[in-house]
Design a protein around this motif. Structure first.
Motif: not given
Lengths: 538, 181, 292
Positions: B30, B33, B35, B38, B42-43, B45-46, B159-160, C204, C207-208, C215
């Motif tokens: 990620t 990738i 983005l 954003a 803030s990205f 996800p892991a 957040i993620n 956001i 997007q997540i 995932i």
């Protein structure tokens, strides 16, 4: 010691949280040097039986067990996994998953390391095991980069290093192409000749027959339906559930009504007949790597049902990835309905080509089947009412409407496979492209499933990758034979498949069904499944 | 089967390893990738992986998934080895692991709420420990550490993590039904 | 491919040492250097660190990305710590000192009056930070480039970690390429369904959530894999007896020398700080001279 290596009496097992026994009243014994084949369709209890013998039941999986299992006359009750494992070696289904070491040497040594055997004894035993399977040259290789056939031998060497007296093989042919499968079978026979008792669980019965198993067991819904020699098996087994040699099916199918099969894809000519064209396509992953595709030229027209045949690593998958633009040619071009894939996104290409990947678990994610099926059409920007219409049509086609609100991940493997197809159907692409559509399913399921797909209207063309020659014989109206990145032959099945020498040079092996069809060809003019041939007047 | 919080058998060895490998791979993937809108800060996800592996497989698995996963992703990226941040990531997986034994269906509202609460605590404690260690190593003061380390670390993690954790738990509830154990 | 290890054999001096000895040295260095704020000592450690770093023969082209990241973090931290927050620099720099802008100043645009508490002492402290973090970075940044990922398990076993933990490490490294490939497959499978991760609209949260199609399958698939792996290990007697580790590590004279040096460094540091009370924060005279 005269005791037989394995004696099982009245074995019954029921998993906890299940309401019915997985296997019931199994009784048999296995002698040193014998090869035993256990056949049965999905859910027949094959896996459970193996787990009872190798000790995973009751050590890992819990439930209620009765009856007795004896290894060389000694009951396994009270034996630890470590004791059992030194007598019973197990090769699990997917070699890729069970290889634990980064290097071949470490992988094969794993069991010996676990047993705490001194270091200087381990290496010679590892080398002996590798040598026994003729793969000593792989000793210092990394496991990740080896081929499917090699991986299986490595995993088997890891089991052999522990010097088991009984070898359990769980669907050992599942991930192998026919040529590698034959090599693997020869290896199993050789091990039996060296005195190991070999038990193979496999539904590719026809392939296993080539090494003449000594004992057959046929399981159905947890019960032992048959135990005995080959000839007897041919009479008791349902030929629609287990794949038998074509000649046997031919004889037995005479009593039953002829199957009805009407493929839906209709050829038509005209302006828009050509859907996909490869023009001198070359591809390599990196400049320094060898070419994977070496100048491919062909086109796909409306009405084609194409089987792409070739051995593992021949470039089949790389080729179909080009059709969708997931890979772009390093030289040459690919045209989809006249547009070059280099100038479009994968999402745009998906309007023309719907590509179903091999393993459904690699794509299913949504909370409900409905959401899963809407994902594709939503991404392609279809309006809401069209999406609903497509989703309903797709779920009807795969006959899973009752599961619409279930999470796809909770369904059985066969159902997941159908959902993964429906997810592509819902996008209403013109070509349906499938990678190993029958992998991991038993004979009954995959026949039903291929019949259903090819009879559904809605595609202009179907392409499938397979190393199952019979699948090509039965369903394709055109065959692309691929060998190391080149198209060796392209034409009607009866033209491409008649050249046995050519097939063998491409590591594709003729099957009994193909041979039977070649005999009938002067009368039929095309290929049919054995059940249909049975009703052709001779 | 009886669940024990601190058990470390074969199954735990395997899921620790797989959790760590997955955390590393997803972190790297990620990062790749990009983005555009954003912003990459803030990205992340892991981060859900150590949280999820903790909630499902217990504190030790959660800890190793976070700790070792962070080590591996830094090794592959070539960033070196930052023990205190690895430790912080381990704690992020360990704390949610403390409630693993109380999970019932993984999709009940109660289960998800508790998983989320413990995840928040895990992120705060884990990144807190890592940030404080920065004071010892780099000699930064508390305000610096809060603004330069702590906040930039916890905001994307929270957040993620909080968005993705329920999604994974619900998916896991579906596959759990199929397992025979 | 998505993942490639940074490690390869470079025939550097560093590779002559046993990996366990290298870990001991690296950790001893970390603990020793973090006791000091005296620039003279820090310079000594800085030189050792970079001598060690260069003995690896890693090229700037390879390590550049790592250095950029460290440089960025260091810069942010020092700028915030030195200029923006008015704290006591970790309690190391005594309060008071020589102000850089004793009169304060005015922002030209907004006409704000501000008062900078920045002192010459704290600027010197910033230099010390660069030396200290730079040294630590050099030692730890070089690890991925010089340590074979496949010996981590046995290395940590050799350092006293239990079998199961050590094997977990070994296994993690084994599954990294497999999971990376699985991720690639899932990405392709979803792209075939029109999924475009690079074209995500919305806030956001949206997007997540859009990452779920990637995932979820990768994670669930890896959990199913784990069941098979567990069985494969149980069937080969994992954990039933104390494990033999096939890859054997042996200490040679140079390893003992390196470990000896590590101990000397650590003990010497403790004696200097606690015995002789030297090595604490110190500002050279010439620097304060600049202030006047």
């Amino acid at each position: 010691m005269n005791e037989s290596p394995l004696t099982i009496e009245n074995l019954t097992f029921q998993y906890h949280r299940r309401f019915e026994p997985a296997i019931e009243n199994i009784t048999f014994s296995l002698q040193a040097g014998q090869v035993m084949l256990i056949a049965g369709s999905s859910g027949c209890g094959k896996t459970t039986l193996m787990r009872c013998i190798n000790g995973l039941i009751p050590h890992t999986y819990q439930g209620a067990m009765s009856g007795s299992i004896c290894l060389f006359g000694k009951s396994v009750t009270g034996m630890g996994l470590a004791d059992i494992s030194q007598t019973v070696g197990t090769l699990l289904q997917d070699p890729e998953r069970q290889i634990l070491g980064s290097y071949v040497l470490n992988e094969v040594a794993f069991g010996l390391e676990s047993l705490g055997i001194p270091r200087d004894e381990i290496t010679p035993r590892v080398e002996k095991a590798l040598d026994r399977l003729g793969i000593l040259h792989l000793r210092d290789r990394e496991t990740f980069g080896t081929s499917g056939g090699e991986k299986q031998k490595i995993a088997l060497a890891g089991v052999l290093a522990m010097e088991p007296k009984i070898l359990l093989l769980d669907e050992p042919l599942a991930s192998l192409d026919p040529a590698s499968a034959q090599e693997a079978l020869q290896a199993f026979r050789q091990l039996a000749d060296e005195g190991i008792a070999v038990m193979i669980v496999e539904h590719r019965v026809e392939d296993v027959l080539s090494i003449h198993p000594d004992v057959f067991m046929y399981l159905d819904e947890g019960k032992m339906v048959y135990l005995g020699d080959t000839d007897g098996l041919m009479d008791v087994v349902d030929y629609r559930r287990i794949k038998l040699p074509a000649r046997v099916v031919l004889e037995r199918a005479r009593q039953d009504p002829a199957p009805v099969f009407v493929p839906a894809a209709k050829s038509h000519s005209g302006e828009d007949a050509e859907l996909l064209r490869f023009e001198g396509v070359h591809f390599q992953y990196n400049e320094n790597d060898p070419e994977v595709l070496k100048g491919l030229n062909f086109s796909v027209n409306a009405g084609d049902v194409i089987a792409i045949l070739g051995h593992n690593g021949s470039g089949k998958t790389t080729m179909v990835k080009h059709a969708l633009g997931l890979l772009k040619p390093t030289k040459g071009r690919v045209l989809l309905e006249g547009h070059e894939t280099r100038k479009m996104t994968v999402a745009q290409a998906a309007h023309t080509v719907g590509y179903v990947f091999q393993s459904p678990s690699q794509m299913l994610f949504a909370a409900t089947v409905h959401e899963e099926l809407s994902f594709g059409p939503k991404n392609l920007g279809f309006p809401v009412d069209t999406i609903d219409k497509n989703v309903n049509w797709a779920i009807d086609t795969v006959n899973l409407k009752s599961e619409m609100d279930m999470p796809p991940l909770a369904l059985s493997f066969g159902q997941q496979k159908r959902i993964s197809i429906a997810a592509i159907l819902a996008m209403r692409s013109r070509i349906l492209m499938m990678d190993e559509p029958t992998a991991g399913q038993d004979y009954w399921n995959y026949q039903a499933f291929m019949d259903a797909i090819l009879q559904m209207p809605g595609f202009d063309a179907v392409i499938f990758i397979t190393h199952d020659v019979d699948l090509a014989v039965i369903y394709a109206n055109r065959i692309l034979l691929v060998y190391s990145g080149e198209i060796v032959a392209d034409g009607k099945p009866q033209e491409v498949l008649k050249d046995e020498k050519l097939l063998r040079s491409c590591r594709v092996l003729p099957t009994s069904l193909l041979k039977l069809n070649m005999e009938y060809l002067p009368r039929t003019g095309r290929f049919f499944r054995a059940e249909t041939l049975a009703h052709i007047q001779s | 089967m009886q669940k024990k919080s601190w058990k470390f058998g074969t199954r735990e060895v395997v899921y620790s390893a797989i959790g760590a490998a997955l955390y590393a791979v997803l972190s790297l993937a990620t990062n790749w990738i990009q983005l555009p809108s954003a912003g990459n800060v803030s990205f992340r996800p892991a981060i859900v992986i150590p949280l999820f592996f903790g909630v499902v497989f217990g504190p030790i698995v959660g800890f190793i998934a976070g700790f070792l996963g962070n080590i591996i992703s830094d090794l592959i990226a070539g960033y070196g080895l930052w023990f205190w941040w690895d430790l912080g990531n381990g704690i992020i997986g360990l704390v949610p692991g403390l409630i693993a034994v109380w999970m019932t269906t993984y999709k009940a509202t109660k289960d998800i709420v508790w998983a989320e609460v413990f995840s928040v605590i895990g992120v705060l404690v884990g990144m807190g420990v890592a940030s404080v260690s920065e004071m010892w190593v780099s000699g930064a003061d508390i305000n610096t550490v809060i603004f330069a380390n702590f906040i930039p670390a916890i905001v994307p993690d929270l957040i993620n993590g909080l968005i993705l954790l329920p999604i994974l738990l619900i998916a896991y509830a579906a596959i759990v039904k199929r397992s025979g154990r | 491919m998505l993942v490639t290890w940074r490690y390869r054999l470079r025939n550097g001096l560093m590779e002559k040492f046993d990996p366990r000895a290298r870990w001991i040295f690296s950790l001893a260095f970390l603990f020793a250097v973090t006791m000091f704020w005296d620039a003279r000592f820090l310079l000594f450690f800085f030189i050792i660190a970079f001598a060690w770093y260069f003995s690896s023969r890693a090229k700037w082209k390879e390590t550049r990305r790592g250095w950029y990241l460290i440089g960025f973090i260091l810069f942010m931290m020092i700028v915030i710590n030195t200029i923006i927050t008015g704290g006591g620099a970790g309690g190391v720099v005594p309060p008071g000192g020589h102000l850089v802008w004793p009169q304060g100043g005015t922002f030209p645009l907004f006409d704000w009056h501000f008062h900078f508490g920045l002192t010459w002492e704290r600027l010197w402290f910033a230099i010390c930070q660069v030396l200290r973090i730079g040294g630590i970075s050099a030692i730890f940044l070089i690890i991925p480039y010089t340590m074979d990922p496949r010996v981590y398990g046995v290395t940590f076993r050799g350092l006293g970690l239990p079998d199961r933990f050590a094997y977990s490490m070994e296994l993690a490294f084994r599954y990294v390429p497999t999971l990376a490939r699985d991720f690639g497959t899932t990405l392709d499978a979803q792209r075939a369904r029109g999924y475009e991760i690079e074209r995500v609209k919305g806030g956001i949260v949206k997007q997540i959530i859009r990452i779920a199609p990637l995932i979820v399958p990768v994670t669930m698939n890896s959990i199913l894999t784990g069941e098979d792996v567990t069985n494969a290990m149980d069937l080969r007697c994992f954990g039933t007896r104390p494990r033999t580790w096939l890859n054997k590590l042996t200490f040679h004279w140079q390893d003992y020398a390196l470990i000896g040096f590590s101990i000397f460094m650590l003990v010497g540091a403790v004696i200097a700080i606690y015995g002789f009370h030297i090595g604490n924060f110190w500002v050279p005279y010439f620097w304060l001279k600049l202030a006047e």
